[in-house]
Scaffold this motif. Structure first.
Motif, PDB file in Angstrom:
ATOM      1  N   GLU A  88      -5.188  36.025  16.968  1.00  0.00           N
ATOM      2  CA  GLU A  88      -5.060  34.651  17.455  1.00  0.00           C
ATOM      3  C   GLU A  88      -5.931  33.666  16.676  1.00  0.00           C
ATOM      4  OE1 GLU A  88      -8.509  36.508  19.564  1.00  0.00           O
ATOM      5  OE2 GLU A  88      -6.475  37.122  19.009  1.00  0.00           O
ATOM      6  N   ARG A  90      -7.387  31.677  13.356  1.00  0.00           N
ATOM      7  CA  ARG A  90      -6.910  31.244  12.045  1.00  0.00           C
ATOM      8  C   ARG A  90      -7.798  31.848  10.959  1.00  0.00           C
ATOM      9  NH1 ARG A  90      -3.070  27.366  12.894  1.00  0.00           N
ATOM     10  NH2 ARG A  90      -3.106  26.465  14.999  1.00  0.00           N
ATOM     11  N   VAL A  91      -7.259  31.948   9.753  1.00  0.00           N
ATOM     12  CA  VAL A  91      -7.945  32.669   8.683  1.00  0.00           C
ATOM     13  C   VAL A  91      -9.324  32.077   8.406  1.00  0.00           C
ATOM     14  CG1 VAL A  91      -7.880  33.226   6.221  1.00  0.00           C
ATOM     15  CG2 VAL A  91      -5.809  33.459   7.611  1.00  0.00           C
ATOM     16  N   ARG A  92      -9.391  30.763   8.207  1.00  0.00           N
ATOM     17  CA  ARG A  92     -10.682  30.135   7.903  1.00  0.00           C
ATOM     18  C   ARG A  92     -11.652  30.311   9.071  1.00  0.00           C
ATOM     19  NH1 ARG A  92      -9.069  25.589   6.184  1.00  0.00           N
ATOM     20  NH2 ARG A  92      -9.573  25.747   3.957  1.00  0.00           N
ATOM     21  N   GLU A  93     -11.136  30.178  10.274  1.00  0.00           N
ATOM     22  CA  GLU A  93     -11.963  30.340  11.465  1.00  0.00           C
ATOM     23  C   GLU A  93     -12.553  31.739  11.543  1.00  0.00           C
ATOM     24  OE1 GLU A  93     -11.376  29.979  16.348  1.00  0.00           O
ATOM     25  OE2 GLU A  93      -9.637  30.096  14.993  1.00  0.00           O
ATOM     26  N   TYR A  94     -11.727  32.746  11.207  1.00  0.00           N
ATOM     27  CA  TYR A  94     -12.199  34.137  11.276  1.00  0.00           C
ATOM     28  C   TYR A  94     -13.263  34.419  10.215  1.00  0.00           C
ATOM     29  CZ  TYR A  94     -12.292  39.186  10.798  1.00  0.00           C
ATOM     30  OH  TYR A  94     -12.719  40.488  10.703  1.00  0.00           O
ATOM     31  N   GLN A 127      -5.212  27.979   7.231  1.00  0.00           N
ATOM     32  CA  GLN A 127      -5.002  27.376   8.543  1.00  0.00           C
ATOM     33  C   GLN A 127      -3.996  28.141   9.398  1.00  0.00           C
ATOM     34  OE1 GLN A 127      -7.902  25.452   8.325  1.00  0.00           O
ATOM     35  NE2 GLN A 127      -6.710  24.484   9.950  1.00  0.00           N
ATOM     36  N   LYS A 128      -3.490  29.251   8.888  1.00  0.00           N
ATOM     37  CA  LYS A 128      -2.498  30.019   9.645  1.00  0.00           C
ATOM     38  C   LYS A 128      -3.172  31.056  10.542  1.00  0.00           C
ATOM     39  CE  LYS A 128       1.420  29.668   6.474  1.00  0.00           C
ATOM     40  NZ  LYS A 128       2.467  30.433   5.746  1.00  0.00           N
ATOM     41  N   PRO A 129      -2.566  31.332  11.726  1.00  0.00           N
ATOM     42  CA  PRO A 129      -3.089  32.419  12.564  1.00  0.00           C
ATOM     43  C   PRO A 129      -2.942  33.761  11.849  1.00  0.00           C
ATOM     44  CG  PRO A 129      -1.619  30.987  13.822  1.00  0.00           C
ATOM     45  CD  PRO A 129      -1.463  30.607  12.382  1.00  0.00           C
ATOM     46  N   ASN A 132       0.220  35.884  12.197  1.00  0.00           N
ATOM     47  CA  ASN A 132       1.472  35.486  11.528  1.00  0.00           C
ATOM     48  C   ASN A 132       1.525  35.935  10.072  1.00  0.00           C
ATOM     49  OD1 ASN A 132       2.110  34.227  13.897  1.00  0.00           O
ATOM     50  ND2 ASN A 132       1.754  32.138  13.155  1.00  0.00           N
TER      51      ASN A 132
END
Length: 335
Positions: A88, A90-94, A127-129, A132
């Motif tokens: 759940e 996003r790539v940058r967030e992770y 910015q993609k989950p 996905n």
């Protein structure tokens, strides 16, 4: 930079890793090879602190991992074969989350994250989950997370699994480039990858190290002289058996496909098989399409080592006394 001394680990009385020792020097890429169940992943988990060794010692950049586990782990980036990502996020967030977990200073976090995303070719999906993404992209997100805190040592378990051919080439180039700033322990089942990327190789089987050295050294020490590849017109089922009888031939393996028969010959040291093969083909009326030297590969070394180990284990089994069978009296049922 990374030193492993006499590591040992057992699970429920079964030894998984038995007295494993090796060193990886600064800036070196060491290939860690072995069949499934050989103890590779268990060893890497002990090195990275995910498993506690039964005995032995791991030293990272001069730090004893048992005495100072936090400091040792801070110097290691780990890409496991089976990734546990948060679908759940996003790539940058992770990757930012992983940077914070690894203690990257807040003032450096943004730059470190962007650098890791670009280095691992995932900045275009930042910015993609994660849920996905394709498997190949997820693998590279895991690599970015392992790199974000700029560790001195990288432990990579099957880093090219799930990637397409173009991505595999990019990741191999990336691994070679990472050696400028990292010491790398690389586990993979793709043996040509090892020859292309690694400086040295350690081969493990049944929990024990069975060979170590450069790919070239292992080829010279553990294989015979360069063999020959023979291509014959048509399907000739007994070609390998016939050519195996020629002077100087140690082994012969036949591959029949596409209306041709190919035989791979392994020679004794110093033996030249060309004239003997040619004369045999003429005598039997075979049409010889190709005859060329075949250099031993790391795959040949790997297969030879495991075959030797299997033969040794079989010989040990034959030396054991036969088990005494216990027979139940006839007509009586087991309770």
């Amino acid at each position: 930079m990374l030193e492993v001394e006499a590591l040992r680990k057992s699970f429920y009385g079964t030894v998984a890793v038995d007295d494993v020792s090796f060193k990886v020097e600064s800036g070196e890429i060491l290939g860690f090879l072995g069949p499934n169940g050989a103890g590779k992943t268990t060893t890497m988990r002990m090195i990275t602190g995910f498993l506690e060794p039964g005995s032995g010692k791991v030293t990272v950049d001069g730090i004893d991992a048992a005495e100072k586990p936090r400091e040792a782990r801070a110097r290691i980036g780990y890409l496991p074969e089976t990734l546990s990502l948060y679908p759940e996020m996003r790539v940058r967030e992770y990757v930012k989350f992983r940077a914070e977990l690894c203690g990257v200073p807040r003032r450096d976090t943004k730059a470190r994250v962007e650098d890791a995303l670009a280095t691992c070719f995932v900045d275009d999906v930042a910015q993609k989950p994660i849920g996905n993404l394709s498997k190949g992209y997820r693998q590279r997100v895991g690599l970015a997370a392992a790199l974000v805190h700029r560790p001195q040592v990288l432990v990579l378990d099957e880093p090219t699994v799930g990637l397409d051919p173009r991505q595999i080439v990019k990741v191999r180039e990336l691994i070679r480039d990472l050696r400028k700033d990292h010491t790398i322990l690389l586990s993979t089942h793709i043996l040509p990858e090892v020859e292309l990327v690694c400086d040295r190789v350690v081969i493990i089987d049944r929990g024990k190290i069975v060979a170590t050295g450069t790919p070239e050294t292992l080829r010279q020490q553990l294989t015979q002289a360069p063999g020959m590849a023979v291509a014959l017109k048509g399907e000739i089922p007994d070609a390998d058996g016939i050519l195996r009888q020629l002077p100087g031939v140690v082994r012969a393996a036949r591959i029949g496909a596409g209306g041709e028969t190919r035989v791979l010959l392994e020679a004794e040291r110093g033996a030249d098989l060309r004239e003997g093969v040619f004369r045999e083909c003429v005598a039997r009326g075979w049409t010889l399409l190709e005859l060329y030297p075949r250099q031993a590969t790391l795959e040949d070394v790997f297969v030879r080592l495991l075959a030797t180990r299997d033969a040794e284990e079989d010989a040990k089994g034959e030396d054991l006394p036969a088990a005494v069978e216990e027979h139940e009296p006839r007509g009586e049922a087991r309770s």
